[in-house]
Design an enzyme around this catalytic site. Structure first.
Site, PDB file in Angstrom:
ATOM      1  N   GLU A  18       0.815  -1.219   0.000  1.00 44.70           N
ATOM      2  CA  GLU A  18       0.000   0.000   0.000  1.00 44.70           C
ATOM      3  C   GLU A  18       0.854   1.277   0.000  1.00 44.70           C
ATOM      4  OE1 GLU A  18      -3.776  -0.263   2.422  1.00 44.70           O
ATOM      5  OE2 GLU A  18      -2.689  -1.960   3.262  1.00 44.70           O
ATOM      6  N   SER A 146      -6.825  -2.116   1.271  1.00 40.88           N
ATOM      7  CA  SER A 146      -7.107  -1.498  -0.025  1.00 40.88           C
ATOM      8  C   SER A 146      -7.609  -2.502  -1.055  1.00 40.88           C
ATOM      9  CB  SER A 146      -5.855  -0.778  -0.569  1.00 40.88           C
ATOM     10  OG  SER A 146      -5.480   0.277   0.282  1.00 40.88           O
ATOM     11  N   TYR A 216      -9.302   4.749  -5.257  1.00 34.72           N
ATOM     12  CA  TYR A 216      -8.234   5.750  -5.290  1.00 34.72           C
ATOM     13  C   TYR A 216      -8.025   6.467  -6.622  1.00 34.72           C
ATOM     14  CZ  TYR A 216      -7.013   3.339  -0.982  1.00 34.72           C
ATOM     15  OH  TYR A 216      -7.048   2.776   0.264  1.00 34.72           O
ATOM     16  N   ARG A 255     -11.171   3.437  11.260  1.00 30.56           N
ATOM     17  CA  ARG A 255     -12.337   3.446  10.370  1.00 30.56           C
ATOM     18  C   ARG A 255     -12.838   2.018  10.241  1.00 30.56           C
ATOM     19  NH1 ARG A 255     -10.493   3.613   5.404  1.00 30.56           N
ATOM     20  NH2 ARG A 255     -11.529   1.647   4.899  1.00 30.56           N
ATOM     21  N   ASP A 257     -15.378  -0.782   8.500  1.00 31.79           N
ATOM     22  CA  ASP A 257     -16.155  -1.092   7.302  1.00 31.79           C
ATOM     23  C   ASP A 257     -17.283  -2.049   7.660  1.00 31.79           C
ATOM     24  OD1 ASP A 257     -14.394   0.485   5.880  1.00 31.79           O
ATOM     25  OD2 ASP A 257     -13.124  -1.205   5.288  1.00 31.79           O
ATOM     26  N   GLU A 270     -14.214  -5.168   8.851  1.00 33.93           N
ATOM     27  CA  GLU A 270     -12.838  -5.010   9.323  1.00 33.93           C
ATOM     28  C   GLU A 270     -12.649  -3.643   9.957  1.00 33.93           C
ATOM     29  OE1 GLU A 270      -9.930  -3.883   5.898  1.00 33.93           O
ATOM     30  OE2 GLU A 270     -11.295  -5.391   5.079  1.00 33.93           O
ATOM     31  N   ASN A 272      -9.817  -0.562  10.293  1.00 34.31           N
ATOM     32  CA  ASN A 272      -8.605   0.042   9.731  1.00 34.31           C
ATOM     33  C   ASN A 272      -8.028   1.015  10.761  1.00 34.31           C
ATOM     34  OD1 ASN A 272      -8.923  -0.811   6.681  1.00 34.31           O
ATOM     35  ND2 ASN A 272     -10.922  -0.121   7.386  1.00 34.31           N
ATOM     36  N   GLY A 276      -6.829   5.818   5.336  1.00 38.45           N
ATOM     37  CA  GLY A 276      -6.304   6.688   4.293  1.00 38.45           C
ATOM     38  C   GLY A 276      -6.625   8.146   4.544  1.00 38.45           C
TER      39      GLY A 276
END
Length: 312
Positions: A18, A146, A216, A255, A257, A270, A272, A276
């Site tokens: 990443e 990602s 992205y 964050r 999901d 999951e 994070n 990002g």
């Protein structure tokens, strides 16, 4: 007074798959902190050594690394050893969240809904997982982010391709029940009893495919923030996210999901722990919806930087 932060390192780049995303995140954070008068300095851990990091004598650092050796507890442990306050969760929470299989085990033990799963090491294991979980199912390497190495398997003939793709990243794979419905993500800030969820974002990707390109690169993905949900459902989802965040010991920010199925049941996918911070990123989007702009968010997160291990 941002001068109270002293000399600030923005750790970015790194050596994970990443890296390109991390470079974007780090550059954004660096420019934002400079705009607020912070004495910020970029530090690429993919090009410079730990010895050089120690020699910089940063007063605190903003971790804008993603993936292995940056989001998995490794650099957090280095910073603990050096006694340098850093943003985001500590060693244990970072390591757990990076391992999606371990995260699921903890979430299930705490009564947090997460899709059914199986662990696979061989192609035969994936066929067995398809029997157990049903199709479609998701196959992914459990330590990547990602959507790297992720494959949605709709029929048995796709299992070989899924195995070949995911196993290029690691030997132990996660096969997961595919939840059909709405894709959501929820930032959580703070620590312990003070942890709180920010507004929910709904991700509406072309053909429901929120892959690397649609995350992205492309501008075709749409986002609704706050997501159009009832107040009761919004609160339920946010409560689950805070519970998941605290279950693995997060602090600072993360964050989470979530999939919302066709019966409006939320499922945690999951966590994070170093989200990002690119121009397409979602935590800044959620913060902006309640009046916190990108630069203010960076300063807020930097202000929460800490070491997690008490020194005598």
């Amino acid at each position: 007074m941002t001068t109270k932060f002293g000399k600030v390192g923005v750790l970015y780049g790194g050596v994970s798959s990443e890296r390109p995303v991390s470079i974007q995140s780090g550059q954004g954070v660096y420019e934002a902190l400079l705009s607020k008068g912070v004495d910020a300095h970029l530090f690429d851990l993919g090009e410079r050594s730990i010895a050089e990091l120690a020699a910089e004598q940063f007063d605190r650092v903003f971790i804008a690394l993603h993936g292995r050796f940056g989001e998995d507890g490794c650099v957090q442990g280095v910073l603990e050893w050096l006694g340098v306050p850093y943003t985001g969760p500590g060693v244990m929470a970072s390591a757990i969240a990076m391992d999606k299989i371990m995260t699921k085990r903890i979430l299930l033990s705490q009564g947090v809904p997460t899709p059914k799963y199986a662990v696979a090491h061989t192609e035969a294991d994936l066929y067995a997982a398809a029997e157990q979980l049903g199709l479609p199912m998701i196959v992914k390497p459990p330590h990547e982010g990602s959507t790297l190495g992720l494959k949605k398997v709709k029929q048995n003939s796709e299992i070989t391709e899924a195995f070949q793709l995911s196993s290029t990243y690691e030997s132990e794979l996660l096969a997961e029940q595919c939840i059909i419905g709405r894709e959501l993500t929820i930032p959580v800030l703070g620590k312990g009893a003070d942890a709180h969820a920010l507004p929910i974002i709904e991700i509406i990707a072309p053909e429901g495919n929120y892959d690397f390109n649609n995350k992205y690169i492309s501008n075709d993905t749409r986002y609704e923030c706050p997501a159009q949900l009832s107040p009761e459902l919004t609160q339920q989802i946010q409560d689950y996210c805070v519970k998941a965040y605290n279950a693995i010991g997060c602090e600072g920010w993360a964050r989470i999901d979530v999939m919302l199925d066709e019966q409006n049941r939320p499922w945690i996918l999951e966590i994070n722990t170093s989200p990002g911070m690119t121009s397409h990123s979602l935590v800044p989007m959620s913060a902006k919806s309640i009046g916190i702009n990108y630069a203010e968010l960076c300063v807020l997160l930097l202000g929460q930087a800490s070491t997690k291990v008490l020194r005598k």
